[in-house]
Write a protein that holds these residues in place. Structure first.
Motif, PDB file in Angstrom:
ATOM      1  N   SER A 113      -6.431  -1.085 -14.660  1.00 30.89           N
ATOM      2  CA  SER A 113      -4.961  -1.315 -14.176  1.00 30.89           C
ATOM      3  C   SER A 113      -4.029  -0.367 -14.954  1.00 30.89           C
ATOM      4  CB  SER A 113      -4.665  -2.743 -14.091  1.00 30.89           C
ATOM      5  OG  SER A 113      -3.769  -3.116 -13.293  1.00 30.89           O
ATOM      6  N   SER A 118      -3.184   4.432  -7.933  1.00 34.33           N
ATOM      7  CA  SER A 118      -2.359   4.439  -6.781  1.00 34.33           C
ATOM      8  C   SER A 118      -1.201   5.400  -6.907  1.00 34.33           C
ATOM      9  CB  SER A 118      -1.572   2.909  -6.874  1.00 34.33           C
ATOM     10  OG  SER A 118      -2.613   1.900  -6.757  1.00 34.33           O
ATOM     11  N   ARG A 167      -0.638   8.051  -3.988  1.00 32.49           N
ATOM     12  CA  ARG A 167       0.465   8.261  -3.042  1.00 32.49           C
ATOM     13  C   ARG A 167       1.255   9.475  -3.101  1.00 32.49           C
ATOM     14  NH1 ARG A 167       1.925   2.824  -5.373  1.00 32.49           N
ATOM     15  NH2 ARG A 167       3.059   3.850  -7.108  1.00 32.49           N
ATOM     16  N   GLN A 170      -4.097  -2.471   0.273  1.00 38.16           N
ATOM     17  CA  GLN A 170      -5.219  -3.404  -0.335  1.00 38.16           C
ATOM     18  C   GLN A 170      -5.169  -4.599   0.653  1.00 38.16           C
ATOM     19  OE1 GLN A 170      -3.996  -4.160  -4.539  1.00 38.16           O
ATOM     20  NE2 GLN A 170      -5.176  -5.966  -4.585  1.00 38.16           N
TER      21      GLN A 170
HETATM   22  P1  ADP Z   1      -1.543  -2.028  -8.375  1.00 38.12           P
HETATM   23  O1  ADP Z   1      -1.729  -2.676  -9.831  1.00 38.12           O
HETATM   24  O2  ADP Z   1      -2.137  -2.888  -7.382  1.00 38.12           O
HETATM   25  O3  ADP Z   1      -1.712  -0.782  -8.466  1.00 38.12           O
HETATM   26  P2  ADP Z   1       1.068  -2.758  -9.329  1.00 38.12           P
HETATM   27  O4  ADP Z   1       1.181  -4.253  -9.313  1.00 38.12           O
HETATM   28  O5  ADP Z   1       0.982  -1.825 -10.519  1.00 38.12           O
HETATM   29  O6  ADP Z   1       0.096  -2.447  -8.087  1.00 38.12           O
HETATM   30  O7  ADP Z   1       2.343  -2.260  -8.386  1.00 38.12           O
HETATM   31  C1  ADP Z   1       2.671  -3.168  -7.184  1.00 38.12           C
HETATM   32  C2  ADP Z   1       4.009  -2.273  -6.739  1.00 38.12           C
HETATM   33  O8  ADP Z   1       5.183  -1.991  -8.004  1.00 38.12           O
HETATM   34  C3  ADP Z   1       3.693  -0.788  -6.601  1.00 38.12           C
HETATM   35  O9  ADP Z   1       4.467  -0.258  -5.377  1.00 38.12           O
HETATM   36  C4  ADP Z   1       4.242   0.180  -7.755  1.00 38.12           C
HETATM   37  O10 ADP Z   1       4.642   1.210  -7.435  1.00 38.12           O
HETATM   38  C5  ADP Z   1       5.374  -0.898  -8.210  1.00 38.12           C
HETATM   39  N1  ADP Z   1       5.295  -0.723  -9.570  1.00 38.12           N
HETATM   40  C6  ADP Z   1       4.304  -0.887 -10.573  1.00 38.12           C
HETATM   41  N2  ADP Z   1       4.818  -0.665 -11.867  1.00 38.12           N
HETATM   42  C7  ADP Z   1       6.208  -0.740 -11.829  1.00 38.12           C
HETATM   43  C8  ADP Z   1       7.105  -0.376 -12.674  1.00 38.12           C
HETATM   44  N3  ADP Z   1       6.921  -0.275 -14.130  1.00 38.12           N
HETATM   45  N4  ADP Z   1       8.633  -0.194 -12.577  1.00 38.12           N
HETATM   46  C9  ADP Z   1       8.652  -0.305 -10.962  1.00 38.12           C
HETATM   47  N5  ADP Z   1       7.824  -0.419  -9.968  1.00 38.12           N
HETATM   48  C10 ADP Z   1       6.557  -0.578 -10.278  1.00 38.12           C
END
Ligand code: ADP
Ligand code: ADP
Length: 236
Positions: free
Chosen positions: A38, A43, A47, A91
């Motif tokens: 993770s 992702s 994108r 997802q």
């Molecule tokens: P996953 O682990 O399922 O890929 P995340 O939980 O990391 O998804 O992210 C969920 C959403 O939040 C995504 O759209 C991602 O772009 C956004 N995101 C993730 N990390 C950050 C961050 N540090 N700051 C802002 N947005 C974030």
């Protein structure tokens, strides 16, 4: 033929570098799995392939991504046309709160198809391709949200296919599903590669081994290994 070619791709979210010098080529009619812990950039990478990262404030993208030889970050690219060429499945199944029929017809209608007979044909063809037709053909007017989770995800796949993309991106499409629904979608993905190029993010190594031709391991924003899945998973 190359469906996707990525050269020296760097991506920054503000100060944070989320992708570092990614180089990857994906051939047509391939299933490529992206795996890694993770937060490693899977992702984010997905994108960048359909320019969904552009909207995020503070994003900087350097490098070149070409789809079928066309640079998608070129100024002359029409993002709407790109979105038609690259389908996306998320997802959690996210059908629109509309009928099954209207979910599938949505994309074609946006792209100007309003002929009822043509739409009927697209709906049937897409649902057949997603192995859902037999289950829903007698209730196309029912709300999509009344379907089971696995059916909803196959509906979302059908919706992505309805605009006839070349490439389908899937971000952990089975992680919210039970094992039987997961198996159905894995089988479906392997059928779909006859017509499409598929890039799938998965947390699950066994899934990558079962369904992909190529596997890409990401770690801390870097592509640390990219090879034939058979080669990667056959070594002791
Ligand atoms: P996953 O682990 O399922 O890929 P995340 O939980 O990391 O998804 O992210 C969920 C959403 O939040 C995504 O759209 C991602 O772009 C956004 N995101 C993730 N990390 C950050 C961050 N540090 N700051 C802002 N947005 C974030
Ligand atoms: P993965 O899909 O492998 O879980 P992500 O691509 O979601 O990883 O995230 C890669 C890194 O980029 C993580 O450190 C995450 O917090 C960060 N990130 C993801 N989306 C955003 C965002 N919209 N804004 C800022 N940071 C983000």
């Amino acid at each position: 033929r190359h469906a996707i070619e990525v050269k020296d791709l760097d991506l920054h979210y503000g100060e944070k570098q989320a992708l570092k010098k990614i180089n990857m080529t994906i051939e047509e009619n391939t299933v490529a799995a992206l795996i890694g812990p993770s937060g490693c950039g899977k992702s984010t990478f997905l994108r960048t392939i359909n320019r969904m990262n552009d909207m995020i404030q503070g994003v900087r993208i350097d490098g070149v991504i070409t789809l079928h030889g066309e640079n998608i970050y070129d100024k002359t690219i029409d993002v709407e046309v790109l979105r038609k060429e690259v389908g996306m499945v998320f997802q959690a199944p996210n059908p629109f709160p509309k009928s099954i029929y209207d979910n599938i017809a949505y994309g074609p209608r946006i792209h100007g198809q309003n002929n009822r007979k043509a739409l009927d044909e697209i709906v049937e063809k897409s649902l057949r391709q997603a192995a859902l037709w037999d289950e829903v053909k007698d209730r196309l007017k029912d709300r999509a949200t009344g379907l089971s989770g696995g059916q909803q995800q196959r509906l979302c796949i059908a919706r992505a296919l309805a605009v006839e993309p070349d490439i389908v991106l899937m971000d952990e499409p089975t992680s919210a599903l039970d094992p039987i629904s997961t198996a159905k979608i894995e089988e479906l993905i392997q059928d779909l590669k006859q017509r499409y190029t598929i890039v799938i993010v998965t947390h699950n190594m066994q899934q990558a081994a079962r369904i992909s031709d190529k596997t890409a391991f990401f770690l801390n924003g870097e592509l640390v290994e990219y090879n034939d899945t058979e080669t990667l998973f056959s070594n002791p």
